[in-house]
Design a protein around this motif. Structure first.
Motif, mmCIF file in Angstrom:
data_model
loop_
_atom_site.group_PDB
_atom_site.id
_atom_site.type_symbol
_atom_site.label_atom_id
_atom_site.label_comp_id
_atom_site.label_asym_id
_atom_site.label_seq_id
_atom_site.Cartn_x
_atom_site.Cartn_y
_atom_site.Cartn_z
ATOM 1 N N UNK A 1 0.867 -1.174 0.000
ATOM 2 C CA UNK A 1 0.000 0.000 0.000
ATOM 3 C C UNK A 1 0.896 1.213 0.000
ATOM 4 N N UNK A 2 0.875 1.957 -1.094
ATOM 5 C CA UNK A 2 1.803 3.080 -1.231
ATOM 6 C C UNK A 2 3.231 2.577 -1.114
ATOM 7 N N UNK A 3 4.034 3.194 -0.237
ATOM 8 C CA UNK A 3 5.440 2.792 -0.120
ATOM 9 C C UNK A 3 5.673 1.601 0.805
ATOM 10 N N UNK A 4 4.627 1.126 1.484
ATOM 11 C CA UNK A 4 4.793 0.061 2.461
ATOM 12 C C UNK A 4 4.496 -1.306 1.862
ATOM 13 N N UNK A 5 5.245 -2.299 2.315
ATOM 14 C CA UNK A 5 5.010 -3.670 1.893
ATOM 15 C C UNK A 5 4.811 -4.570 3.100
ATOM 16 N N UNK A 6 3.946 -5.567 2.941
ATOM 17 C CA UNK A 6 3.657 -6.526 4.002
ATOM 18 C C UNK A 6 3.761 -7.928 3.406
ATOM 19 N N UNK A 7 4.328 -8.852 4.173
ATOM 20 C CA UNK A 7 4.486 -10.204 3.650
ATOM 21 C C UNK A 7 4.344 -11.224 4.778
ATOM 22 N N UNK A 8 3.679 -12.336 4.463
ATOM 23 C CA UNK A 8 3.589 -13.477 5.369
ATOM 24 C C UNK A 8 3.971 -14.724 4.577
ATOM 25 N N UNK B 1 7.373 -6.442 7.469
ATOM 26 C CA UNK B 1 6.933 -5.136 7.002
ATOM 27 C C UNK B 1 8.173 -4.377 6.559
ATOM 28 N N UNK B 2 8.046 -3.631 5.470
ATOM 29 C CA UNK B 2 9.198 -2.889 4.979
ATOM 30 C C UNK B 2 8.809 -1.961 3.854
ATOM 31 N N UNK B 3 9.821 -1.450 3.180
ATOM 32 C CA UNK B 3 9.574 -0.567 2.052
ATOM 33 C C UNK B 3 10.644 -0.839 0.996
ATOM 34 N N UNK B 4 10.366 -0.447 -0.220
ATOM 35 C CA UNK B 4 11.306 -0.631 -1.319
ATOM 36 C C UNK B 4 11.647 0.739 -1.879
ATOM 37 N N UNK B 5 12.916 1.091 -1.842
ATOM 38 C CA UNK B 5 13.392 2.368 -2.367
ATOM 39 C C UNK B 5 13.939 2.106 -3.762
ATOM 40 N N UNK B 6 13.222 2.495 -4.816
ATOM 41 C CA UNK B 6 13.598 2.092 -6.173
ATOM 42 C C UNK B 6 14.790 2.871 -6.704
ATOM 43 N N UNK B 7 15.298 2.393 -7.815
ATOM 44 C CA UNK B 7 16.372 3.089 -8.510
ATOM 45 C C UNK B 7 15.919 4.497 -8.894
ATOM 46 N N UNK B 8 16.840 5.446 -8.771
ATOM 47 C CA UNK B 8 16.511 6.823 -9.097
ATOM 48 C C UNK B 8 16.448 7.715 -7.884
#
Length: 266
Positions: free
Chosen positions: A126-133, A152-159
């Protein structure tokens, strides 16, 4: 070398596999240099060279490290503020076991065989946040337990940090049932008599918390450097295990991996 290492290796080679989406069918081949504890709760570490093969969306399947998954549910876009995505489906993951010869502390302990975890996964953004189980039950008699990792985390993309550099910080809580936790952290009366450790009986619960930082650097369009650092802290009654409190035990550890991979797009 147990389950958490397999999950980290999967995330290492595939950028953003835990929280980002990849629409292309890609096969990746590579290798990694890993510095990791001898076993869960050991203060001794080892250096290993490991091969890697993985793929995305090959006939619908995803192979990441030692885990094969099939997204039966694939909804949303996951791109930009306010956007969302959801993937879920069956998953099978292979676990390494534990050799009693790894430490004098484990004298009298039986080896823990390899495990195959049959279960599933849920991956949402959701937006910049990621959730995984990721969850699974051992079906081949290794530790005979059920495991679940919640991240729980976030992905900071290239650029954002450079045209060739991507970053993914994440926090993970690991839960397991009594079969798993007793196998990994517990001491039976027979093991106590053989090893000199006190007997220690455990139930299911959250046994470990992890803070992980993954990074990827594109050498060119095909070749990529990968790196990971993960700090892991054992929790509650599990950190009081006689195995972790032994002279060569530890209630926390650090795992580091440096890898290189080449991608092939179909």
């Amino acid at each position: 070398m147990l389950r958490h290492f397999a999950c980290l290796l999967a995330c290492l080679i595939i950028p953003g596999t835990a929280f980002a989406e990849d629409e292309e069918t890609t096969i990746r081949l590579g290798g990694a240099l890993a510095y990791l504890p001898e076993y869960a709760g050991s203060s001794e570490s080892q250096l290993r060279i490991l091969p890697y093969i993985g793929f995305d969306d090959l006939a619908g399947f995803e192979l990441s490290g030692l885990a094969l998954a099939y997204p039966l549910i694939d909804l949303g876009t996951g791109e930009g503020p306010g956007e969302w995505s959801l993937k879920a489906g069956p998953r099978a993951a292979f676990d390494f076991g534990r050799d009693s010869e790894d430490s004098p502390t484990l004298t009298g302990f039986e080896d823990i065989g390899a495990s195959l975890l049959a279960g599933g996964f849920v991956r949402a953004t959701y937006g910049p946040l990621g959730f995984r189980v990721d969850a699974g039950q051992d079906v081949i008699g290794g530790h005979d337990g059920f495991n679940a990792d919640l991240s729980i985390g976030t992905f900071i993309p290239r650029g954002l940090l450079g045209e060739r550099f991507a970053l993914q910080p994440a926090l993970t809580l690991s839960w397991a049932d009594a079969n798993h936790n007793q196998s990994i952290y517990g001491v039976t009366p027979l093991q106590a008599a053989a090893s000199g450790l006190p007997a220690y009986d455990l139930d299911g619960g959250f046994h470990r918390a992890s803070a992980t930082l993954l990074g990827w650097y594109d050498l060119d369009e095909r070749w990529q450097l990968n790196a990971i650092v993960s700090y892991r802290e054992y929790l509650g009654d599990y950190r009081d295990s006689p195995i972790l409190r032994a002279p060569d035990g530890a209630t926390n550890d650090v795992l580091m991996i440096l890898g290189i991979s080449r991608s092939f797009t179909l």
